[in-house]
Design an enzyme around this catalytic site. Structure first.
Site, PDB file in Angstrom:
ATOM      1  N   GLU A 227      58.844 -17.507-106.515  1.00 48.95           N
ATOM      2  CA  GLU A 227      58.346 -16.201-106.091  1.00 48.95           C
ATOM      3  C   GLU A 227      59.426 -15.604-105.213  1.00 48.95           C
ATOM      4  O   GLU A 227      59.603 -15.997-104.063  1.00 48.95           O
ATOM      5  CB  GLU A 227      57.026 -16.342-105.336  1.00 48.95           C
ATOM      6  CG  GLU A 227      56.264 -15.020-105.246  1.00 48.95           C
ATOM      7  CD  GLU A 227      56.360 -14.355-103.879  1.00 48.95           C
ATOM      8  OE1 GLU A 227      57.219 -13.464-103.723  1.00 48.95           O
ATOM      9  OE2 GLU A 227      55.585 -14.736-102.999  1.00 48.95           O
ATOM     10  N   CYS A 261      56.202  -9.796 -98.785  1.00 48.99           N
ATOM     11  CA  CYS A 261      56.861  -9.753-100.096  1.00 48.99           C
ATOM     12  C   CYS A 261      56.217  -8.721-101.015  1.00 48.99           C
ATOM     13  O   CYS A 261      56.904  -8.092-101.824  1.00 48.99           O
ATOM     14  CB  CYS A 261      56.849 -11.132-100.747  1.00 48.99           C
ATOM     15  SG  CYS A 261      55.202 -11.866-100.915  1.00 48.99           S
TER      16      CYS A 261
END
Length: 503
Positions: A227, A261
């Site tokens: 990720e 994020c």
């Protein structure tokens, strides 16, 4: 009773070298068979006890998160709530998702019973970030544990005590073999974990570091879940609820001081409503409070060097002709960065091409939704996105056109708060998924098993078969499937082939 947390502060001399990492992996390997043997129900009992203990000590964990990250108390509390909900879901649903189930054996193997189930991999390495030091690691940790694996977690070198607290509380809630082990240190420790004898690595962090993780794991063909970074966009259509969209945009861009994020970094708003939207965004952002005060909305920027990244992105945008609506290069100083709102930023500015990871929001006008979709998809990143329109059907159509792993319609970051949804991206944002059924399967391996129920009259899988066996089978297949296959598939009127369903 309070969990005993080893001193894993940066510079405390407790960084784990290759030998210590290997020892942690070996210990996790030895503990794994007993943990797997508990079965789904036994592991659920242990993980439920851990969740209850975490919730009982919420403020203890909140204080620790704040100490290591500098985020506000409410940002830390939100993180703990998410930890509990995702931990509950993984424990409750692992058996249903991963347990043995029967599947059709088909025509050729009609005498066989067929099952598929998902077995644990063994030992999973998790490399966590500093911005959400409890919530982000808990996704892969909970899924891996629920699936029957043991875990070696390397928290960020900036937040080692949060990771140690999680391991200590699990050991207290579920005494027995140590199934969650901690190794600490910087990138060298992470590289050692990648090269150790783990069965999979889950990494969350920058895209650049993700590439290095992949390279290290490739030496042993260790599979990875990556990720990476994000540059999430919001599309505001002409019919959007502008008050709601502006409120959501400011929260998604500025919460946790923009260090998220899936935080919002760019907005594409249809020209006809852009002026009003910009006024609303600027007004809300200007009201936010930054600093150490108890009622602050924004905490500090954790990495001092990140302040320079934020400043350089804003300076580049201004130099290229961007309009500053709030803040600006001179308002940026360490460790607290006040909100910045920019408009009319060129698409090739670093403020739009690179991850800023700070409380900076870029708002650009577009002629319509088609242009907004094109600009959103032009990014190398593809993590999350959001769409605002009063027409929910249009919202779903727009979402389907976006090259991102996740989309929220008339909300922001909602997908991260739903434990049953997969979390992950495309492009430079990485691959693989955590959370939900996809996340559980990421940390397991499928195993197909067939069992003969009776000996068939025709046995094609034998050199001793009757000479007419294969010709008979061909005639049977043609009679059952040949007409449809030769016609190129089902017509729209006749629907889907037998046995297939759609929603």
């Amino acid at each position: 009773m309070t969990a005993v947390i080893p001193d894993h502060r940066p510079g405390s001399g407790t960084a784990s070298g290759p030998a210590a990492v290997a020892g942690a992996v070996d210990g996790a390997r030895r503990a794994q068979p007993d943990w797997e043997a508990l079965g789904f129900s036994g592991r659920k009992k242990a993980l439920d006890a851990w969740r209850v203990l975490i919730l009982r000590r919420t403020e203890e964990l909140v204080a620790l998160i704040r100490e290591e990250t500098g985020k506000t108390a409410d940002d830390a509390r939100l993180e703990v709530v998410l930890v509990a909900d995702h931990l509950r879901w993984a424990a409750a649903h692992a058996g249903r998702v991963l347990g043995r189930r029967r599947v059709s054996s088909g025509l050729l193997m009609f005498n066989q019973s067929a099952t598929v189930e998902y077995r644990p991999l063994g030992v999973v390495g998790v490399i966590g970030p500093w911005n959400y030091p409890a919530f982000i690691p808990i996704g892969p940790v909970a899924a891996a544990l629920a699936a029957g694996n043991t875990v070696v977690l390397k928290p960020s070198e900036l937040t080692p005590r949060v990771g140690a607290w999680l391991a200590a509380t699990l050991a207290e809630a579920a005494p027995g073999p140590e199934v969650l082990r901690i190794v600490t240190g910087d990138g060298d420790t992470g590289a050692a974990l990648c090269r150790a004898a783990v069965d999979k690595v889950s990494f969350t962090g920058s895209s650049a570091t993700g590439r290095r993780v992949m390279a290290a794991c490739a030496e042993n063909l260790t599979p990875v879940v990556i990720e990476g970074g994000g540059k999430d966009a919001m599309i505001v259509a002409a019919d959007a609820d502008l008050e709601a969209a502006a409120d959501a945009a400011v929260w998604a861009a500025m919460s946790n001081a923009g260090q998220t994020c899936v935080g919002l970094e760019r907005v594409y708003v249809v020209d006809g409503v852009a002026d009003r939207f910009l006024d609303l965004v600027t007004e809300r952002a200007a009201a936010l409070r930054t600093g150490e005060r108890p009622d602050a909305d924004l905490g500090r920027i954790v990495l001092p060097r990140q302040v320079e990244v934020i400043r350089s992105h804003v300076q580049d945008a201004v130099a290229r002709g961007a309009r500053v609506l709030l803040g600006g290069p001179r308002s940026i100083s360490a460790p607290y960065v006040a909100p910045v709102v920019l408009a009319e930023v060129p698409e090739d500015s670093t403020a739009l091409t690179e991850e800023t990871f700070g409380p900076v929001l870029v708002v650009n006008r577009v002629s319509g939704v088609d242009e907004a979709v094109a600009r959103t998809n032009a990014s190398a990143y593809g993590l999350g996105a959001s769409v605002y329109t009063r027409d929910r059907a249009q919202g779903r159509r727009i979402a389907a056109r976006l090259r991102t792993g996740m989309v929220s319609v008339n909300a922001v970051i909602a997908f991260a708060g739903i434990p049953a949804l997969p979390f992950g991206g495309t492009g430079d944002s990485g691959f693989g998924r955590v959370h939900g059924p996809d996340g559980l399967r990421e940390f397991s391996r499928s195993q197909a098993v067939t069992t003969q129920r009776f000996r068939p009259l025709m046995q094609p899988n034998s050199f001793g078969r009757h000479p007419d066996t294969m010709r008979t089978l061909v005639r049977m297949v043609r009679a059952l499937h040949g007409r449809r296959a030769l016609s190129g598939g089902p017509s729209p009127r006749r629907g889907l082939p037998h046995g297939e369903r759609t929603t």
